[in-house]
Enzyme design. Sequence first.
Site, PDB file in Angstrom:
ATOM      1  N   ARG A  30       0.833  -1.206   0.000  1.00  0.00           N
ATOM      2  CA  ARG A  30       0.000   0.000   0.000  1.00  0.00           C
ATOM      3  C   ARG A  30       0.866   1.254   0.000  1.00  0.00           C
ATOM      4  NH1 ARG A  30      -5.083  -1.800   0.349  1.00  0.00           N
ATOM      5  NH2 ARG A  30      -5.255  -3.849   1.349  1.00  0.00           N
ATOM      6  N   ASP A  31       0.460   2.226  -0.839  1.00  0.00           N
ATOM      7  CA  ASP A  31       1.168   3.496  -0.902  1.00  0.00           C
ATOM      8  C   ASP A  31       1.034   4.215   0.441  1.00  0.00           C
ATOM      9  OD1 ASP A  31       2.103   5.480  -3.493  1.00  0.00           O
ATOM     10  OD2 ASP A  31       1.664   6.447  -1.563  1.00  0.00           O
ATOM     11  N   ILE A  32       2.127   4.814   0.867  1.00  0.00           N
ATOM     12  CA  ILE A  32       2.157   5.482   2.173  1.00  0.00           C
ATOM     13  C   ILE A  32       1.315   6.769   2.170  1.00  0.00           C
ATOM     14  CG2 ILE A  32       4.228   6.922   1.871  1.00  0.00           C
ATOM     15  CD1 ILE A  32       5.193   5.710   4.583  1.00  0.00           C
ATOM     16  N   ASN A  88       4.641   6.468 -13.689  1.00  0.00           N
ATOM     17  CA  ASN A  88       5.289   7.758 -13.933  1.00  0.00           C
ATOM     18  C   ASN A  88       6.727   7.512 -14.369  1.00  0.00           C
ATOM     19  OD1 ASN A  88       3.038   9.331 -13.117  1.00  0.00           O
ATOM     20  ND2 ASN A  88       3.592   8.989 -10.971  1.00  0.00           N
ATOM     21  N   GLU A  96       9.004   9.934  -8.419  1.00  0.00           N
ATOM     22  CA  GLU A  96       9.726  10.260  -7.179  1.00  0.00           C
ATOM     23  C   GLU A  96      10.698   9.160  -6.784  1.00  0.00           C
ATOM     24  OE1 GLU A  96       6.820  10.891  -4.123  1.00  0.00           O
ATOM     25  OE2 GLU A  96       5.850  12.512  -5.239  1.00  0.00           O
ATOM     26  N   VAL A  97      10.296   7.921  -6.998  1.00  0.00           N
ATOM     27  CA  VAL A  97      11.130   6.785  -6.577  1.00  0.00           C
ATOM     28  C   VAL A  97      11.596   6.051  -7.832  1.00  0.00           C
ATOM     29  CG1 VAL A  97      11.234   4.654  -5.237  1.00  0.00           C
ATOM     30  CG2 VAL A  97       9.832   6.575  -4.419  1.00  0.00           C
ATOM     31  N   HIS A 101       7.468   1.272 -10.812  1.00  0.00           N
ATOM     32  CA  HIS A 101       6.301   0.782 -10.064  1.00  0.00           C
ATOM     33  C   HIS A 101       5.023   1.104 -10.807  1.00  0.00           C
ATOM     34  CE1 HIS A 101       7.690   4.701  -8.571  1.00  0.00           C
ATOM     35  NE2 HIS A 101       6.420   5.034  -8.471  1.00  0.00           N
ATOM     36  N   HIS A 103       1.227   1.977 -10.251  1.00  0.00           N
ATOM     37  CA  HIS A 103       0.225   2.410  -9.261  1.00  0.00           C
ATOM     38  C   HIS A 103      -1.101   1.739  -9.608  1.00  0.00           C
ATOM     39  CE1 HIS A 103       2.357   6.080  -7.573  1.00  0.00           C
ATOM     40  NE2 HIS A 103       3.012   5.974  -8.717  1.00  0.00           N
TER      41      HIS A 103
HETATM   42  P1  AMP Z   1       6.055   8.095  -8.183  1.00  0.00           P
HETATM   43  O1  AMP Z   1       5.774   9.561  -8.122  1.00  0.00           O
HETATM   44  O2  AMP Z   1       5.315   7.419  -9.304  1.00  0.00           O
HETATM   45  O3  AMP Z   1       7.541   7.787  -8.154  1.00  0.00           O
HETATM   46  O4  AMP Z   1       5.400   7.485  -6.857  1.00  0.00           O
HETATM   47  C1  AMP Z   1       6.129   7.117  -5.734  1.00  0.00           C
HETATM   48  C2  AMP Z   1       5.114   6.687  -4.707  1.00  0.00           C
HETATM   49  O5  AMP Z   1       5.782   5.994  -3.687  1.00  0.00           O
HETATM   50  C3  AMP Z   1       4.363   7.853  -4.051  1.00  0.00           C
HETATM   51  O6  AMP Z   1       2.968   7.699  -4.287  1.00  0.00           O
HETATM   52  C4  AMP Z   1       4.739   7.711  -2.577  1.00  0.00           C
HETATM   53  O7  AMP Z   1       3.661   8.037  -1.722  1.00  0.00           O
HETATM   54  C5  AMP Z   1       5.110   6.244  -2.468  1.00  0.00           C
HETATM   55  N1  AMP Z   1       6.041   5.911  -1.403  1.00  0.00           N
HETATM   56  C6  AMP Z   1       7.235   6.481  -1.131  1.00  0.00           C
HETATM   57  N2  AMP Z   1       7.819   5.889  -0.074  1.00  0.00           N
HETATM   58  C7  AMP Z   1       6.975   4.885   0.305  1.00  0.00           C
HETATM   59  C8  AMP Z   1       7.011   3.898   1.345  1.00  0.00           C
HETATM   60  N3  AMP Z   1       8.047   3.814   2.191  1.00  0.00           N
HETATM   61  N4  AMP Z   1       5.973   3.042   1.454  1.00  0.00           N
HETATM   62  C9  AMP Z   1       4.940   3.113   0.590  1.00  0.00           C
HETATM   63  N5  AMP Z   1       4.837   4.021  -0.401  1.00  0.00           N
HETATM   64  C10 AMP Z   1       5.840   4.900  -0.539  1.00  0.00           C
END
Ligand code: AMP
Length: 116
Positions: A30-32, A88, A96-97, A101, A103
Amino acid sequence: MSNETIFSKIIRREIPADIVYQDERVTAFRDIHPQAPTHILIIPNKIIPSVNDITPEDEGVLGHLFVVAQIIAAQEGIAENGYRLMVNCGRHGHQEVFHLHLHLLGGRDLGPMLAR
Ligand code: AMP
């Protein structure tokens, strides 16, 4: 490994995460910061930083991400009403990460795809 992100630690269960599915190729949690009642991230266990880094060898695991998305959507009870799958990439995509991934968003009417 230099390309590791926080998601590698989640895969290895070194930090807490609400993992809803895991097998030898894929992990889902689950997304945080959920953007919908169901907001789950489905990731390959192998590090692929972004869509720009995909190689032909990744086709199998990327197809598996969608199979797992279908399983989880059914588990979450959102398959019938529908949901959104989103990836993304890079700066303009607001990634961001940098661990690829998918979503999975659902549980309410998500509206049109992009704000105009
Ligand atoms: P993106 O902008 O597509 O890279 O999305 C990265 C997603 O990772 C965001 O929706 C964040 O809320 C989620 N996220 C970042 N760190 C964590 C974590 N430790 N556990 C769960 N979700 C996370």
